[in-house]
Design a protein around this motif. Structure first.
Motif, PDB file in Angstrom:
ATOM      1  N   ASP A  97     -13.474  19.354  41.261  1.00  0.00           N
ATOM      2  CA  ASP A  97     -13.591  18.116  42.064  1.00  0.00           C
ATOM      3  C   ASP A  97     -11.956  17.338  41.781  1.00  0.00           C
ATOM      4  O   ASP A  97     -11.621  16.685  42.523  1.00  0.00           O
ATOM      5  CB  ASP A  97     -14.579  17.003  41.881  1.00  0.00           C
ATOM      6  CG  ASP A  97     -14.655  16.136  43.013  1.00  0.00           C
ATOM      7  OD1 ASP A  97     -14.621  16.609  44.280  1.00  0.00           O
ATOM      8  OD2 ASP A  97     -14.799  14.897  42.740  1.00  0.00           O
ATOM      9  N   ALA A  98     -11.567  17.600  40.662  1.00  0.00           N
ATOM     10  CA  ALA A  98     -10.210  16.956  40.446  1.00  0.00           C
ATOM     11  C   ALA A  98      -9.364  18.046  39.886  1.00  0.00           C
ATOM     12  O   ALA A  98      -9.033  17.947  38.611  1.00  0.00           O
ATOM     13  CB  ALA A  98     -10.380  15.810  39.579  1.00  0.00           C
ATOM     14  N   PRO A  99      -8.597  19.169  40.450  1.00  0.00           N
ATOM     15  CA  PRO A  99      -7.870  20.195  40.108  1.00  0.00           C
ATOM     16  C   PRO A  99      -6.572  19.576  39.375  1.00  0.00           C
ATOM     17  O   PRO A  99      -5.929  20.333  38.796  1.00  0.00           O
ATOM     18  CB  PRO A  99      -7.805  20.828  41.375  1.00  0.00           C
ATOM     19  CG  PRO A  99      -7.942  20.001  42.590  1.00  0.00           C
ATOM     20  CD  PRO A  99      -8.811  19.230  42.202  1.00  0.00           C
ATOM     21  N   ARG A 120       0.704   9.079  30.535  1.00  0.00           N
ATOM     22  CA  ARG A 120       1.607   9.355  31.328  1.00  0.00           C
ATOM     23  C   ARG A 120       1.316  10.655  31.859  1.00  0.00           C
ATOM     24  O   ARG A 120       1.718  10.868  33.031  1.00  0.00           O
ATOM     25  CB  ARG A 120       3.099   9.455  30.563  1.00  0.00           C
ATOM     26  CG  ARG A 120       4.387   9.874  31.324  1.00  0.00           C
ATOM     27  CD  ARG A 120       5.390   9.981  30.299  1.00  0.00           C
ATOM     28  NE  ARG A 120       5.729   8.715  29.679  1.00  0.00           N
ATOM     29  CZ  ARG A 120       6.589   8.660  28.501  1.00  0.00           C
ATOM     30  NH1 ARG A 120       6.941   9.503  28.014  1.00  0.00           N
ATOM     31  NH2 ARG A 120       6.943   7.509  28.307  1.00  0.00           N
ATOM     32  N   THR A 121       0.670  11.385  31.076  1.00  0.00           N
ATOM     33  CA  THR A 121       0.127  12.728  31.722  1.00  0.00           C
ATOM     34  C   THR A 121      -0.840  12.612  33.080  1.00  0.00           C
ATOM     35  O   THR A 121      -0.814  12.977  33.926  1.00  0.00           O
ATOM     36  CB  THR A 121      -0.509  13.487  30.703  1.00  0.00           C
ATOM     37  OG1 THR A 121       0.361  13.954  29.813  1.00  0.00           O
ATOM     38  CG2 THR A 121      -1.184  14.798  31.065  1.00  0.00           C
ATOM     39  N   TYR A 122      -1.717  11.601  32.650  1.00  0.00           N
ATOM     40  CA  TYR A 122      -2.643  11.288  33.775  1.00  0.00           C
ATOM     41  C   TYR A 122      -1.954  10.720  35.076  1.00  0.00           C
ATOM     42  O   TYR A 122      -2.429  11.158  35.943  1.00  0.00           O
ATOM     43  CB  TYR A 122      -3.818  10.141  33.203  1.00  0.00           C
ATOM     44  CG  TYR A 122      -4.544   9.586  34.270  1.00  0.00           C
ATOM     45  CD1 TYR A 122      -5.842  10.643  34.476  1.00  0.00           C
ATOM     46  CD2 TYR A 122      -4.682   8.580  34.883  1.00  0.00           C
ATOM     47  CE1 TYR A 122      -6.463  10.382  35.706  1.00  0.00           C
ATOM     48  CE2 TYR A 122      -5.543   8.331  36.211  1.00  0.00           C
ATOM     49  CZ  TYR A 122      -6.606   9.049  36.080  1.00  0.00           C
ATOM     50  OH  TYR A 122      -7.487   8.791  37.205  1.00  0.00           O
ATOM     51  N   VAL A 123      -1.231   9.697  34.957  1.00  0.00           N
ATOM     52  CA  VAL A 123      -0.161   9.087  36.001  1.00  0.00           C
ATOM     53  C   VAL A 123       0.558   9.949  36.747  1.00  0.00           C
ATOM     54  O   VAL A 123       0.610  10.173  37.848  1.00  0.00           O
ATOM     55  CB  VAL A 123       0.533   7.822  35.585  1.00  0.00           C
ATOM     56  CG1 VAL A 123       1.478   7.440  36.425  1.00  0.00           C
ATOM     57  CG2 VAL A 123      -0.243   6.812  34.934  1.00  0.00           C
ATOM     58  N   ASP A 124       1.077  10.811  35.981  1.00  0.00           N
ATOM     59  CA  ASP A 124       1.874  11.991  36.518  1.00  0.00           C
ATOM     60  C   ASP A 124       1.155  12.997  37.546  1.00  0.00           C
ATOM     61  O   ASP A 124       1.611  13.595  38.256  1.00  0.00           O
ATOM     62  CB  ASP A 124       2.724  12.753  35.623  1.00  0.00           C
ATOM     63  CG  ASP A 124       3.817  11.725  35.161  1.00  0.00           C
ATOM     64  OD1 ASP A 124       4.212  10.688  35.805  1.00  0.00           O
ATOM     65  OD2 ASP A 124       4.555  12.204  34.370  1.00  0.00           O
ATOM     66  N   ALA A 125      -0.196  13.044  37.021  1.00  0.00           N
ATOM     67  CA  ALA A 125      -1.007  13.861  37.724  1.00  0.00           C
ATOM     68  C   ALA A 125      -1.731  13.547  39.216  1.00  0.00           C
ATOM     69  O   ALA A 125      -2.106  14.244  39.847  1.00  0.00           O
ATOM     70  CB  ALA A 125      -2.322  14.516  36.774  1.00  0.00           C
ATOM     71  N   GLN A 126      -1.498  11.989  39.440  1.00  0.00           N
ATOM     72  CA  GLN A 126      -1.775  11.596  40.554  1.00  0.00           C
ATOM     73  C   GLN A 126      -0.909  11.682  41.772  1.00  0.00           C
ATOM     74  O   GLN A 126       0.103  11.574  41.826  1.00  0.00           O
ATOM     75  CB  GLN A 126      -2.099  10.145  40.329  1.00  0.00           C
ATOM     76  CG  GLN A 126      -3.218   9.657  39.327  1.00  0.00           C
ATOM     77  CD  GLN A 126      -4.399  10.243  39.513  1.00  0.00           C
ATOM     78  OE1 GLN A 126      -5.109  10.100  40.519  1.00  0.00           O
ATOM     79  NE2 GLN A 126      -4.659  11.040  38.278  1.00  0.00           N
TER      80      GLN A 126
END
Length: 254
Positions: free
Chosen positions: A205-207, A239-245
């Protein structure tokens, strides 16, 4: 360990949690347990110079997880008294380092705090699961994740429909990674446990979220990190999470 329970609820779960906790750990400061009527506040702890406060709803205090919730909060208190980096680092500093030059939505900023809470929970539960059984935690995490992925599309719906329910799909995927990492860190589930299927559904659901990557991040947290290592790990994860958005417009996190 000094414990005082006030409010409209039972004292037995907290006394039982204290007895389990004291088999290997103790707290320097007394704990005031306040049972509250508000069902929206499951548990949260406050730390002061000379005592801790455990706030818990009456609903949670009378649930089958009451003792385990209290034990988990006692572990957070121990980490706080030990000045463990995960519990005393300034989140303002971490966010400044992680988000400099980036703009994030308010929901994503809230998720950054949740990622930091997952790190705290990993370290707290290293204590919790060293003294208590894992069965209830496995059931609890499986139930929470199942609720988040229960709203599957019906046959015939176009591909790409959400698999998660009301929860944000990106955060649900990170939550799944956290659950797997915690349970694997303590050898609490076999490789064919249903929670792996649920985590896979959350990831579908969140590729944009690398569930395995976050699982490895959480699971590989050093057992005894110094402040620099802890800060670096948090900054990299956020940072990894934010950049994935995909959407990064909105109020900046200053």
């Amino acid at each position: 360990m000094e414990l005082r329970v006030t409010g409209p609820g039972p004292s037995a779960p907290f006394l039982g949690a204290r007895d389990v906790f004291e088999t290997a750990h103790d707290l320097d400061h007394p704990v005031h347990v306040r049972v509250r009527e508000n069902p929206d506040e499951r548990t949260w702890a406050g730390h002061y110079d000379d005592h801790h406060v455990l706030n818990i709803s009456r609903q949670a205090a009378t649930s089958v997880m009451a003792r385990e919730l209290a034990l988990h909060e006692f572990a957070h208190m121990r980490r706080h008294e030990d000045a463990h980096p995960s519990h005393v680092l300034s989140m303002d500093e971490v966010l400044f380092l992680a988000l400099t030059g980036r703009e994030v939505e308010r929901r994503v900023l809230a998720h950054c705090y949740q990622i930091a809470n997952h790190v705290k929970d990993i370290y707290a539960d290293d204590i919790t699961l060293s003294v208590g059984p894992t069965d209830k935690l496995v059931t609890f995490l499986e139930s929470e994740l199942a609720a988040a992925v229960a709203d599957r599309p019906t046959p015939g719906q176009p591909s790409g429909q959400r698999l998660t329910a009301g929860a944000d799909p990106s955060m649900t995927a990170v939550n799944a990674a956290f659950a797997l990492a915690l349970l694997e860190r303590h050898d609490a589930v076999p490789g064919d446990h249903r929670i792996y299927d649920l985590a896979h559904a959350a990831g579908e659901d969140a590729p944009e979220i690398d569930v395995d990557g976050f699982r490895e991040r959480f699971g590989a947290l050093a057992r005894d990190p110094d402040e620099s290592d802890c800060r670096r790990g948090l900054v990299d994860a956020i940072r990894t999470y934010v950049d994935a958005q995909e959407t990064t417009t909105g109020p900046a996190a200053d």
